[in-house]
Design a protein around this motif. Structure first.
Motif, PDB file in Angstrom:
ATOM      1  N   ARG A   1      -8.080  -3.487  -4.731  1.00 28.34           N
ATOM      2  CA  ARG A   1      -9.213  -3.298  -3.818  1.00 28.34           C
ATOM      3  C   ARG A   1     -10.485  -2.946  -4.565  1.00 28.34           C
ATOM      4  O   ARG A   1     -11.571  -3.366  -4.181  1.00 28.34           O
TER       5      ARG A   1
ATOM      6  N   SER B   1     -11.248  -5.995  -1.331  1.00 30.00           N
ATOM      7  CA  SER B   1     -10.264  -5.864  -0.251  1.00 30.00           C
ATOM      8  C   SER B   1      -8.936  -6.437  -0.736  1.00 30.00           C
ATOM      9  O   SER B   1      -8.875  -7.166  -1.729  1.00 30.00           O
ATOM     10  N   TRP B   2      -7.886  -6.117  -0.014  1.00 29.26           N
ATOM     11  CA  TRP B   2      -6.572  -6.658  -0.361  1.00 29.26           C
ATOM     12  C   TRP B   2      -6.555  -8.167  -0.124  1.00 29.26           C
ATOM     13  O   TRP B   2      -5.982  -8.922  -0.898  1.00 29.26           O
TER      14      TRP B   2
ATOM     15  N   TYR C   1      -2.363  -1.521  -5.264  1.00 35.31           N
ATOM     16  CA  TYR C   1      -3.196  -1.760  -4.083  1.00 35.31           C
ATOM     17  C   TYR C   1      -4.617  -1.237  -4.304  1.00 35.31           C
ATOM     18  O   TYR C   1      -5.605  -1.933  -4.041  1.00 35.31           O
TER      19      TYR C   1
ATOM     20  N   HIS D   1       0.823  -1.207   0.000  1.00 39.76           N
ATOM     21  CA  HIS D   1       0.000   0.000   0.000  1.00 39.76           C
ATOM     22  C   HIS D   1       0.859   1.260   0.000  1.00 39.76           C
ATOM     23  O   HIS D   1       0.413   2.322  -0.429  1.00 39.76           O
TER      24      HIS D   1
END
Length: 117
Positions: free
Chosen positions: A73, A78-79, A69, A62
């Motif tokens: 997302r 989401s990661w 990143y 991130h």
């Protein structure tokens, strides 16, 4: 001043409306999605995530690669979801990264205090 009331046109009887044919006979072109079109495909994002995992740099992604990143997302929510889509285990990746961060912190503290680790 006299005001005239405008009345709504009366609807056509069903029989007349049926004879008119389809309301919009010309096919419409496919509607574009809102926003800027993506620069990379989801497959390219997954490949880059796997490459970063090979470099053991998932913990700070991130900070080091914010575009990757953010795109991951947006695509997977989401990661952790992005890592799962790439075939990686989020918990294993994060625990390994935390272990390495703790080791690095201990080494730096030892160097600062003048002793070898």
């Amino acid at each position: 001043m006299s005001s005239t009331l405008r009345t709504m046109p009366r609807p056509l009887p069903y029989a007349l409306a049926r004879d008119r044919g389809p309301l919009d006979p010309a096919p419409r072109p496919a509607a574009r999605r809102r926003g800027r079109p993506p620069l990379v495909s989801p497959e390219q994002v997954l490949d880059e995530i796997r490459q970063v995992a090979g470099e053991r740099a998932l913990y700070r992604v991130h900070l080091d690669r914010p575009a990757l990143y953010a795109r991951a997302r947006r695509l997977w929510g989401s990661w952790a979801g992005a890592l799962l889509a790439a075939g990686l285990d989020y918990e294993d990746a994060m625990s390994e990264a935390r272990r390495r961060a703790l080791l690095t912190r201990r080494e730096r503290l030892a160097l600062r205090e003048g002793r070898a680790y």
